[in-house]
Design a protein around this motif. Structure first.
Motif, PDB file in Angstrom:
ATOM      1  N   ARG A  80     -11.811   0.240   4.962  1.00  8.70           N
ATOM      2  CA  ARG A  80     -11.698   1.632   5.407  1.00  8.70           C
ATOM      3  C   ARG A  80     -10.374   1.853   6.141  1.00  8.70           C
ATOM      4  O   ARG A  80      -9.699   2.866   5.924  1.00  8.70           O
ATOM      5  CB  ARG A  80     -12.871   1.985   6.322  1.00  8.70           C
ATOM      6  N   GLU A  82      -7.676   0.046   5.792  1.00 12.93           N
ATOM      7  CA  GLU A  82      -6.613  -0.125   4.797  1.00 12.93           C
ATOM      8  C   GLU A  82      -6.393   1.155   4.004  1.00 12.93           C
ATOM      9  O   GLU A  82      -5.256   1.511   3.674  1.00 12.93           O
ATOM     10  CB  GLU A  82      -6.966  -1.267   3.853  1.00 12.93           C
ATOM     11  N   ARG A  83      -7.471   1.872   3.684  1.00 19.92           N
ATOM     12  CA  ARG A  83      -7.359   3.087   2.872  1.00 19.92           C
ATOM     13  C   ARG A  83      -6.994   4.329   3.682  1.00 19.92           C
ATOM     14  O   ARG A  83      -6.701   5.377   3.095  1.00 19.92           O
ATOM     15  CB  ARG A  83      -8.682   3.346   2.143  1.00 19.92           C
ATOM     16  N   SER A  84      -7.002   4.237   5.001  1.00 18.91           N
ATOM     17  CA  SER A  84      -6.745   5.406   5.842  1.00 18.91           C
ATOM     18  C   SER A  84      -5.273   5.807   5.790  1.00 18.91           C
ATOM     19  O   SER A  84      -4.403   5.081   6.273  1.00 18.91           O
ATOM     20  CB  SER A  84      -7.150   5.113   7.293  1.00 18.91           C
ATOM     21  N   ALA A  85      -5.006   6.968   5.205  1.00 15.59           N
ATOM     22  CA  ALA A  85      -3.625   7.452   5.119  1.00 15.59           C
ATOM     23  C   ALA A  85      -3.070   7.762   6.504  1.00 15.59           C
ATOM     24  O   ALA A  85      -1.895   7.506   6.787  1.00 15.59           O
ATOM     25  CB  ALA A  85      -3.566   8.693   4.233  1.00 15.59           C
ATOM     26  N   GLY A  86      -3.909   8.307   7.378  1.00 12.54           N
ATOM     27  CA  GLY A  86      -3.448   8.628   8.722  1.00 12.54           C
ATOM     28  C   GLY A  86      -3.074   7.387   9.508  1.00 12.54           C
ATOM     29  O   GLY A  86      -2.049   7.359  10.200  1.00 12.54           O
ATOM     30  N   ALA A  88      -2.132   4.499   8.249  1.00 15.00           N
ATOM     31  CA  ALA A  88      -0.931   3.913   7.653  1.00 15.00           C
ATOM     32  C   ALA A  88       0.323   4.673   8.049  1.00 15.00           C
ATOM     33  O   ALA A  88       1.398   4.084   8.227  1.00 15.00           O
ATOM     34  CB  ALA A  88      -1.066   3.877   6.135  1.00 15.00           C
ATOM     35  N   ALA A  89       0.202   5.999   8.185  1.00 20.37           N
ATOM     36  CA  ALA A  89       1.364   6.794   8.586  1.00 20.37           C
ATOM     37  C   ALA A  89       1.742   6.524  10.037  1.00 20.37           C
ATOM     38  O   ALA A  89       2.920   6.430  10.390  1.00 20.37           O
ATOM     39  CB  ALA A  89       1.070   8.281   8.377  1.00 20.37           C
ATOM     40  N   PRO A  92       2.202   1.611  10.001  1.00 22.41           N
ATOM     41  CA  PRO A  92       2.204   0.981   8.669  1.00 22.41           C
ATOM     42  C   PRO A  92       1.840  -0.497   8.679  1.00 22.41           C
ATOM     43  O   PRO A  92       1.348  -1.020   7.680  1.00 22.41           O
ATOM     44  CB  PRO A  92       3.651   1.185   8.188  1.00 22.41           C
ATOM     45  N   ARG A  95      -1.786  -1.486   7.430  1.00 21.90           N
ATOM     46  CA  ARG A  95      -2.031  -1.606   5.991  1.00 21.90           C
ATOM     47  C   ARG A  95      -1.303  -2.818   5.418  1.00 21.90           C
ATOM     48  O   ARG A  95      -1.841  -3.531   4.560  1.00 21.90           O
ATOM     49  CB  ARG A  95      -1.596  -0.325   5.269  1.00 21.90           C
ATOM     50  N   GLN A  96      -0.084  -3.065   5.885  1.00 21.96           N
ATOM     51  CA  GLN A  96       0.663  -4.226   5.394  1.00 21.96           C
ATOM     52  C   GLN A  96      -0.096  -5.522   5.658  1.00 21.96           C
ATOM     53  O   GLN A  96      -0.121  -6.430   4.813  1.00 21.96           O
ATOM     54  CB  GLN A  96       2.040  -4.266   6.080  1.00 21.96           C
ATOM     55  N   ARG A  99      -3.722  -5.824   3.597  1.00 23.29           N
ATOM     56  CA  ARG A  99      -3.615  -6.187   2.186  1.00 23.29           C
ATOM     57  C   ARG A  99      -3.537  -7.700   1.984  1.00 23.29           C
ATOM     58  O   ARG A  99      -3.737  -8.191   0.871  1.00 23.29           O
ATOM     59  CB  ARG A  99      -2.388  -5.510   1.572  1.00 23.29           C
TER      60      ARG A  99
END
Length: 289
Positions: A80, A82-86, A88-89, A92, A95-96, A99
């Motif tokens: 969840r 990892e998929r969160s665009a907010g 990651a913005a 970052p 998410r890095q 993965r």
């Protein structure tokens, strides 16, 4: 393999969970994702008298972007976040790093906060929290405290979470302008624990001069090793900074790799991560002019 006997608890509220943990004391263990705890139980490497399953608690699976960073609730799964665009913005590096964590089936169940409390020095998320200077929020009946990353990891598989405390969330500071991050690691197979890994953060001014450069190493000591290499930044590329990082780690020999090989890998990965983080920061400066 079967776990040793324990008493199972399934509280329905945070207050009830804290009460059960307080009563259990050192004999209590929290079950969230279970991706680390269950194998330890099955191999008889852990034998808690009480297992407190917090998966029925509501309101702890949140991923919230706050003004200063990202707050991840205790039941937020790796996938969840990892998929969160907010998220990651704002940061970052989350998410890095995610993965690189294990495999998708593990990330679907494992929790970010659980990984932090587990405090494995070979894991990616403790390194991220240490590099960013984040914190973990712990609670017991009548008291809540935020523990900075610098004091949270106390040894291999040991954290500042005390018996009877429940981890509620973790906070990862936002990246900020003119900053870049990167995470590189080497493993025998994708998803295995890293033989060595390095995450880097680089901050530039508007003239593309380095104002901050830090790296954190995994599988290189009893806790995540954070090294400030700002003084070496761009002295001869990032080679001098990478050599300094390699000198600061304390890897050990094991069946997977020698200490010398891990140290060598750490230096190679540090140069790669610092260079990539700097390039990311330079791109950010270009877009903001």
């Amino acid at each position: 393999m079967k776990p040793p006997p324990f008493e199972y608890h399934a509280p329905r509220s945070v207050a009830e969970a804290m009460e059960v943990l307080a009563a259990a004391g050192p004999e209590g263990k929290v079950l969230a994702g279970g991706q680390s705890l269950i194998p330890l139980l099955n191999m008889r490497l852990a034998a808690p008298g009480h297992l407190v399953d917090v998966n029925r608690l509501t309101g702890l699976d949140t991923v919230e972007v706050e003004p200063g960073g990202v707050r991840v609730g205790a039941l937020a799964r790796h996938a969840r976040v990892e998929r969160s665009a907010g998220a990651a913005a704002a940061q970052p590096l989350l998410r890095q790093a995610l993965r690189l964590v294990a495999h998708p089936v593990i990330r679907n169940r494992g929790t970010v906060v659980g990984s932090l409390v587990h405090a494995d020095p070979a894991a990616e998320l403790p390194a991220v929290l240490a590099l960013l200077g984040g914190s973990v929020r712990l609670a017991r009946p009548g008291a809540v405290r935020d523990v900075p990353a610098a004091g949270f990891f106390t040894g291999p598989l040991e954290s500042a979470a005390e018996p009877g405390e429940l981890a509620l969330s973790a906070f990862f500071p936002a990246l900020g302008p003119r900053c870049g991050t990167a995470f590189h690691e080497v493993a025998r197979r994708h998803g295995d624990y890293a033989l060595a890994g390095v995450a880097a953060l680089v901050r530039l001014d508007d003239g593309l001069r380095v104002t901050t450069a830090r790296a954190v190493c995994v599988s290189a000591g009893p806790v995540p090793v954070v090294v400030d290499v700002t003084g070496h930044a761009c002295a001869d590329g990032w080679a001098a900074a990478a050599r300094d990082v390699a000198k600061r780690v304390e890897p050990e020999d094991d069946i997977h790799a020698s200490a010398a090989y891990r140290r060598h890998l750490t230096g190679v990965l540090a140069e790669r991560a610092l260079r990539e983080a700097a390039a990311s920061a330079a791109g950010d400066v270009g877009t903001r002019r």
